[in-house]
Design an enzyme around this catalytic site. Structure first.
Site, PDB file in Angstrom:
ATOM      1  N   HIS A 261       0.749  -1.005  -0.122  1.00 13.39           N
ATOM      2  CA  HIS A 261      -0.119  -0.017  -0.112  1.00 13.39           C
ATOM      3  C   HIS A 261       1.032   1.325   0.020  1.00 13.39           C
ATOM      4  O   HIS A 261       1.987   1.385   0.453  1.00 13.39           O
ATOM      5  CB  HIS A 261      -0.741  -0.023   1.167  1.00 13.39           C
ATOM      6  CG  HIS A 261      -2.212   0.815   0.994  1.00 13.39           C
ATOM      7  ND1 HIS A 261      -2.149   2.308   1.556  1.00 13.39           N
ATOM      8  CD2 HIS A 261      -3.441   0.583   0.659  1.00 13.39           C
ATOM      9  CE1 HIS A 261      -3.212   2.865   1.107  1.00 13.39           C
ATOM     10  NE2 HIS A 261      -3.971   1.613   0.506  1.00 13.39           N
ATOM     11  N   ASP A 315      -7.906  -5.559  -0.852  1.00  6.43           N
ATOM     12  CA  ASP A 315      -8.458  -6.404  -1.900  1.00  6.43           C
ATOM     13  C   ASP A 315      -8.083  -7.784  -1.828  1.00  6.43           C
ATOM     14  O   ASP A 315      -8.721  -8.829  -2.357  1.00  6.43           O
ATOM     15  CB  ASP A 315      -7.826  -5.758  -3.344  1.00  6.43           C
ATOM     16  CG  ASP A 315      -8.089  -4.473  -3.404  1.00  6.43           C
ATOM     17  OD1 ASP A 315      -9.149  -4.149  -3.353  1.00  6.43           O
ATOM     18  OD2 ASP A 315      -7.143  -3.556  -3.825  1.00  6.43           O
TER      19      ASP A 315
HETATM   20  N1  COA Z   1       4.621  -7.274  -4.699  1.00  7.00           N
HETATM   21  C1  COA Z   1       5.877  -7.303  -4.778  1.00  7.00           C
HETATM   22  N2  COA Z   1       6.508  -6.167  -4.138  1.00  7.00           N
HETATM   23  C2  COA Z   1       6.182  -5.156  -3.799  1.00  7.00           C
HETATM   24  C3  COA Z   1       4.607  -5.232  -3.481  1.00  7.00           C
HETATM   25  C4  COA Z   1       3.989  -6.244  -4.123  1.00  7.00           C
HETATM   26  N3  COA Z   1       2.440  -6.218  -4.046  1.00  7.00           N
HETATM   27  N4  COA Z   1       4.253  -4.003  -3.286  1.00  7.00           N
HETATM   28  C5  COA Z   1       5.483  -3.255  -2.861  1.00  7.00           C
HETATM   29  N5  COA Z   1       6.560  -4.140  -3.549  1.00  7.00           N
HETATM   30  C6  COA Z   1       7.801  -3.778  -3.289  1.00  7.00           C
HETATM   31  C7  COA Z   1       8.369  -2.972  -4.390  1.00  7.00           C
HETATM   32  O1  COA Z   1       8.911  -4.028  -5.533  1.00  7.00           O
HETATM   33  C8  COA Z   1       9.190  -2.156  -4.164  1.00  7.00           C
HETATM   34  O2  COA Z   1      10.565  -2.953  -3.937  1.00  7.00           O
HETATM   35  P1  COA Z   1      12.149  -2.158  -4.272  1.00  7.00           P
HETATM   36  O3  COA Z   1      12.216  -1.245  -3.464  1.00  7.00           O
HETATM   37  O4  COA Z   1      12.929  -3.653  -3.886  1.00  7.00           O
HETATM   38  O5  COA Z   1      11.859  -1.922  -5.635  1.00  7.00           O
HETATM   39  C9  COA Z   1       8.957  -1.907  -2.604  1.00  7.00           C
HETATM   40  O6  COA Z   1       8.251  -2.687  -2.131  1.00  7.00           O
HETATM   41  C10 COA Z   1       8.113  -0.612  -2.464  1.00  7.00           C
HETATM   42  O7  COA Z   1       7.094  -0.572  -3.459  1.00  7.00           O
HETATM   43  P2  COA Z   1       6.465   0.726  -4.175  1.00  7.00           P
HETATM   44  O8  COA Z   1       6.139   0.157  -5.420  1.00  7.00           O
HETATM   45  O9  COA Z   1       7.642   1.810  -4.398  1.00  7.00           O
HETATM   46  O10 COA Z   1       5.353   1.123  -3.529  1.00  7.00           O
HETATM   47  P3  COA Z   1       4.209   2.293  -3.985  1.00  7.00           P
HETATM   48  O11 COA Z   1       3.772   2.887  -2.790  1.00  7.00           O
HETATM   49  O12 COA Z   1       4.466   2.739  -5.220  1.00  7.00           O
HETATM   50  O13 COA Z   1       3.036   1.036  -4.584  1.00  7.00           O
HETATM   51  C11 COA Z   1       1.448  -0.300  -4.451  1.00  7.00           C
HETATM   52  C12 COA Z   1       1.888   0.852  -3.891  1.00  7.00           C
HETATM   53  C13 COA Z   1      -0.112  -0.571  -3.889  1.00  7.00           C
HETATM   54  C14 COA Z   1       0.952   0.258  -5.876  1.00  7.00           C
HETATM   55  C15 COA Z   1       1.852  -1.678  -4.604  1.00  7.00           C
HETATM   56  O14 COA Z   1       2.191  -2.264  -3.143  1.00  7.00           O
HETATM   57  C16 COA Z   1       1.220  -2.596  -5.362  1.00  7.00           C
HETATM   58  O15 COA Z   1       1.592  -2.514  -6.987  1.00  7.00           O
HETATM   59  N6  COA Z   1       0.691  -3.587  -5.047  1.00  7.00           N
HETATM   60  C17 COA Z   1      -0.200  -4.432  -5.789  1.00  7.00           C
HETATM   61  C18 COA Z   1      -1.236  -4.015  -6.342  1.00  7.00           C
HETATM   62  C19 COA Z   1      -2.397  -3.666  -5.434  1.00  7.00           C
HETATM   63  O16 COA Z   1      -2.731  -4.735  -4.617  1.00  7.00           O
HETATM   64  N7  COA Z   1      -3.230  -2.578  -5.306  1.00  7.00           N
HETATM   65  C20 COA Z   1      -4.239  -2.341  -4.484  1.00  7.00           C
HETATM   66  C21 COA Z   1      -3.485  -1.090  -3.292  1.00  7.00           C
HETATM   67  S1  COA Z   1      -4.763  -0.850  -2.250  1.00  7.00           S
END
Ligand code: COA
Length: 378
Positions: A261, A315
């Protein structure tokens, strides 16, 4: 190069005040109008929570009765929009058909531009009352079935099951759905809500703002994740395969849907409530499929937290819960709309109450200024 600091994805930027909900990353918790969301989910029906989100206070019994009468009176999306729906491709994603249907309702409302507080509240209740019927009618038409009209005899959640299936399931299943409605209803300046506020800030109408919000919610990094979770669970196949699947997915740097998140970094207060509701319906449904989904989700959750310290978001339990209730996977995000329409419209009303055009700056990193050369010499 500008020396202005850029916050990519607006991460950490506070864009405005809001009195609707408070996200507290330090305790991974969320309140609506001051009430912890997990307490509202268990102790109140979604109708009470919708009233709270819009009016700022929980209703008294008579206020709730009047509110429910207003919602029931606003049911009935009308033949025109249903016939528009029937013309849309059965292969289109239900979020695309819902987005178009809501936009259609906007052009059909001669008072769409009326942004007085009373008109905005009426339109909010109208969308909240009609969106479930649009989702249900679309679900049925894809199976070659006629729509089922809403009934004034049933509450908001029961009526939705009635319009989808022609029957209402056991109370535990309705309660699980009702809990999901409350948990999904509002979440401060998430992408779709901010989209709705941005559209409103140009003094555009409420239907345009909701149509844009539906487009934003559709994406798999936002609302679309509840569908993606279910596809993932089907791909994993069984609890026995779940740990190896997760380790392989992490080794190949896949994004695991339903985890992580932007704001909560170590869990989300909505998840235990939804997970407990899922566990209850698994026990009530008690099929091998239900038990398998539950067992698989436990292994995935444990493995992800152990390996990465990344926790499930709402979710993750909501996807399998909707699946076990009998909804088609592409309906999961439209179901999220049924709930989030309350939060979006509360924010639209709040934006109108003290509007300032949302217009951030950008740091230009394209070519330096240059002279235009005539076509013949290019
Ligand atoms: N699966 C695998 N790795 C994940 C992850 C996931 N669901 N969520 C975060 N990470 C990892 C990232 O790869 C990143 O790793 P790194 O530092 O080695 O590159 C680190 O955790 C930070 O993640 P980041 O993508 O920068 O966080 P964000 O704040 O941009 O993303 C989300 C938040 C929700 C977009 C992201 O967690 C995600 O894509 N989740 C899956 C989709 C989802 O469930 N969305 C519903 C949200 S309520």
């Amino acid at each position: 190069m500008s020396d202005t600091e850029i916050r990519y994805g607006l991460q950490g930027v506070v864009a405005d005040d809001t009195a609707i909900s408070k996200v507290m990353p330090e305790s991974n918790s969320l309140t609506y109008r001051g009430y912890p969301v997990q307490d509202l989910a268990v102790q109140c029906r979604f109708e009470e929570v919708a009233y709270l989100i819009w009016n700022g206070e929980l209703p008294t019994a008579s206020q709730l009765a009047a509110f429910e009468r207003a919602e029931i009176a606003a049911r009935g999306a009308g033949d025109e929009v249903l016939s528009v729906l029937s013309m849309m491709s059965r292969d289109a994603h239900p979020m695309d058909t819902l987005r178009t249907a809501v936009s259609f309702l906007g052009q059909a409302d001669p008072q769409a531009e009326d942004a007085t507080p009373e008109a905005l509240m009426d339109k909010s209740i109208s969308l909240y009352a009609k969106i479930p019927e649009l989702i249900a009618a679309d679900f049925r038409r894809r199976q070659g079935k006629k729509p089922i009209a809403p009934t004034s005899e049933l509450g908001f959640c029961e009526n939705f099951f009635h319009m989808c299936f022609g029957s209402v399931p056991k109370p535990e299943i309705v309660k699980c759905f009702d809990i999901s409605m409350t948990l999904y209803a509002e979440h401060s300046f998430n992408a779709s809500t901010f989209t709705a506020r941005t559209i409103t800030s140009s003094m555009s109408d409420i239907y345009s703002a909701v149509t844009g919000a539906i487009g934003s919610l559709k994406g798999p990094l936002h609302g679309g994740a509840n569908e993606a979770v279910m596809h993932m669970l089907r791909e994993v196949g069984s609890a026995e395969k779940a740990e190896a699947w997760m380790l392989d997915a992490l080794a190949t740097k896949k994004k695991i849907m339903g985890f992580g998140h932007r704001v909560y970094r170590s869990g989300d207060s909505r998840v235990p409530t939804m997970t407990a509701a899922l566990e209850r319906i698994v026990a009530v449904i008690d099929t091998k499929e239900a038990q398998d989904l539950w067992a698989m989700s436990r292994v995935l959750d444990d493995t992800m937290v152990r390996e990465k310290g990344i926790y499930p978001n709402l979710d993750f339990p909501a996807g399998p819960a909707y699946y076990l209730m009998g909804f088609a996977i592409p309906m999961f995000t439209p179901i999220f709309v049924m709930s989030r329409i309350t939060g979006w419209t509360a924010h639209i009303m709040e934006q109108w109450s003290r509007n300032r055009l949302i217009r951030p700056l950008s740091n230009y990193d394209g070519p330096a200024e240059r002279a235009v050369t005539p076509l013949a010499t290019r």
